[in-house]
Scaffold this motif. Structure first.
Motif, short mmCIF file in Angstrom:
data_model
loop_
_atom_site.label_atom_id
_atom_site.label_comp_id
_atom_site.label_asym_id
_atom_site.label_seq_id
_atom_site.Cartn_x
_atom_site.Cartn_y
_atom_site.Cartn_z
N UNK A 17 -38.68 5.78 19.51
CA UNK A 17 -39.03 6.98 20.18
C UNK A 17 -38.82 8.03 19.17
N UNK A 18 -39.73 9.16 19.02
CA UNK A 18 -39.90 8.91 17.60
C UNK A 18 -39.39 10.00 16.67
N UNK A 19 -38.62 10.96 17.13
CA UNK A 19 -38.14 12.03 16.26
C UNK A 19 -36.98 11.59 15.40
N UNK A 20 -36.72 12.35 14.37
CA UNK A 20 -35.57 12.07 13.51
C UNK A 20 -34.34 12.72 14.11
N UNK A 21 -34.05 12.34 15.35
CA UNK A 21 -32.89 12.84 16.07
C UNK A 21 -32.22 11.64 16.70
N UNK A 23 -31.09 8.16 17.54
CA UNK A 23 -31.56 6.86 17.11
C UNK A 23 -33.07 6.72 17.19
N UNK A 24 -33.78 7.83 17.50
CA UNK A 24 -35.23 7.77 17.63
C UNK A 24 -35.88 7.68 16.26
N UNK A 25 -36.81 6.75 16.12
CA UNK A 25 -37.56 6.62 14.88
C UNK A 25 -38.78 5.75 15.14
N UNK A 26 -39.74 5.80 14.23
CA UNK A 26 -40.92 4.96 14.35
C UNK A 26 -40.52 3.51 14.12
N UNK A 27 -40.92 2.59 15.02
CA UNK A 27 -40.59 1.18 14.82
C UNK A 27 -41.05 0.71 13.44
N UNK A 28 -40.20 -0.08 12.81
CA UNK A 28 -40.46 -0.48 11.42
C UNK A 28 -41.75 -1.28 11.24
N UNK A 29 -42.18 -2.02 12.29
CA UNK A 29 -43.34 -2.89 12.14
C UNK A 29 -44.65 -2.19 12.47
N UNK A 30 -44.63 -0.87 12.69
CA UNK A 30 -45.79 -0.18 13.21
C UNK A 30 -47.02 -0.29 12.31
N UNK A 57 -46.28 4.32 21.07
CA UNK A 57 -45.84 3.47 19.97
C UNK A 57 -44.45 2.88 20.18
N UNK A 58 -43.79 3.24 21.27
CA UNK A 58 -42.48 2.70 21.58
C UNK A 58 -42.53 1.36 22.31
N UNK A 59 -43.67 1.02 22.88
CA UNK A 59 -43.73 -0.14 23.77
C UNK A 59 -43.78 -1.47 23.03
N UNK A 60 -43.07 -2.44 23.57
CA UNK A 60 -43.18 -3.81 23.08
C UNK A 60 -44.64 -4.25 23.16
N UNK A 61 -45.13 -4.85 22.10
CA UNK A 61 -46.51 -5.33 22.07
C UNK A 61 -47.47 -4.37 21.41
N UNK A 62 -47.08 -3.11 21.28
CA UNK A 62 -47.91 -2.15 20.56
C UNK A 62 -47.63 -2.30 19.07
N UNK A 63 -48.67 -2.58 18.31
CA UNK A 63 -48.51 -2.85 16.88
C UNK A 63 -48.83 -1.65 16.00
N UNK A 64 -49.73 -0.79 16.50
CA UNK A 64 -50.15 0.35 15.69
C UNK A 64 -50.75 1.42 16.60
N UNK A 65 -50.45 2.67 16.31
CA UNK A 65 -51.05 3.80 17.03
C UNK A 65 -51.55 4.80 16.01
N UNK A 66 -52.82 5.15 16.09
CA UNK A 66 -53.40 6.13 15.19
C UNK A 66 -53.93 7.31 15.99
#
Length: 215
Positions: A17-21, A23-30, A57-66
């Motif tokens: 979840x995705x801000x730099x605040x 533990x939120x961050x972009x999943x590594x496998x995105x 982009x936080x959801x399990x099963x989502x591989x990439x969001x553009x």
């Protein structure tokens, strides 16, 4: 919160979840999709694409969001051109996902949870056709599911106002400029991120807390 749970009951499904605040961050496998995974694509517009991107982009099963643009008549539009509202394009996210872990119906649930689908050509203070609620379906199966669940959601009474989400065939996706990608993760301290995106993301994460990627 009640609206989200009503829709969950209608679907009758359970997401596998995705801000730099904090533990939120972009999943590594995105941005690293293994070649042996069968993927499918979904395209949604739910207002500002920065918000929708940060949530889905936080959801399990989502591989990439553009983040990008779709639905208009101008080829290769710039962000500035789309902001005029004269290109016909909507701000959208293109989602690449693993259908063995996440179904299209589940993505629809997340999409409708991510924004207010009763607001016509706007989301909050973001006003214009470029911010319309829209589903661009990639095949007839997606078309049928989108129409079915839109009808069920409206009949549920979860919203007192009509759901105005447009459902249209996908034609072309134009990726937005690089600085729009992972915008919340890279610009979390900006006012728009702090006061608009972050509250939406935190609410989304509470609804789908059992179905987020491991951080």
């Amino acid at each position: 919160m009640l609206k989200q749970w009503i829709f969950t009951g209608l679907l009758g499904i359970s997401l596998s979840a995705c801000a730099q605040h904090g533990n939120d961050k972009v999943p590594k496998d995105m941005n690293n999709i293994p070649n042996n995974i069968k993927t499918e694509t979904a395209t949604f517009g739910g207002g500002c694409f920065w918000c929708t991107e940060a949530q889905l982009q936080q959801l399990q099963g989502v591989l990439k969001v553009e983040s990008g643009f779709s639905g208009g008549t101008v080829p290769n539009p710039s962000y500035e051109a789309v902001c005029t509202g004269e290109t016909g394009h909507a701000e959208v996210v293109q989602v690449t996902y693993d259908p063995s872990k996440l179904t299209y119906a589940e993505l629809l649930q997340a999409f409708w949870t991510s924004h207010d689908p009763t607001q016509l050509n706007r989301q909050g203070n973001d006003v214009g056709t470029q911010y319309r609620s829209v589903i661009f379906y990639h095949n007839e199966e997606q078309h049928k599911e989108a129409e079915f669940y839109k009808k069920k959601l409206q009949e549920s009474g979860a919203y007192t106002d009509p759901i105005v989400t447009e459902i249209a065939p996908f034609t072309k996706f134009y990726k937005a400029e690089d600085y729009h990608q992972n915008y919340y993760a890279n610009n979390g301290s900006q006012p728009y991120c702090m006061f608009v995106i972050r509250p939406k993301l935190e609410k989304f994460k509470k609804v789908f807390k059992e179905h987020l990627k491991q951080q």
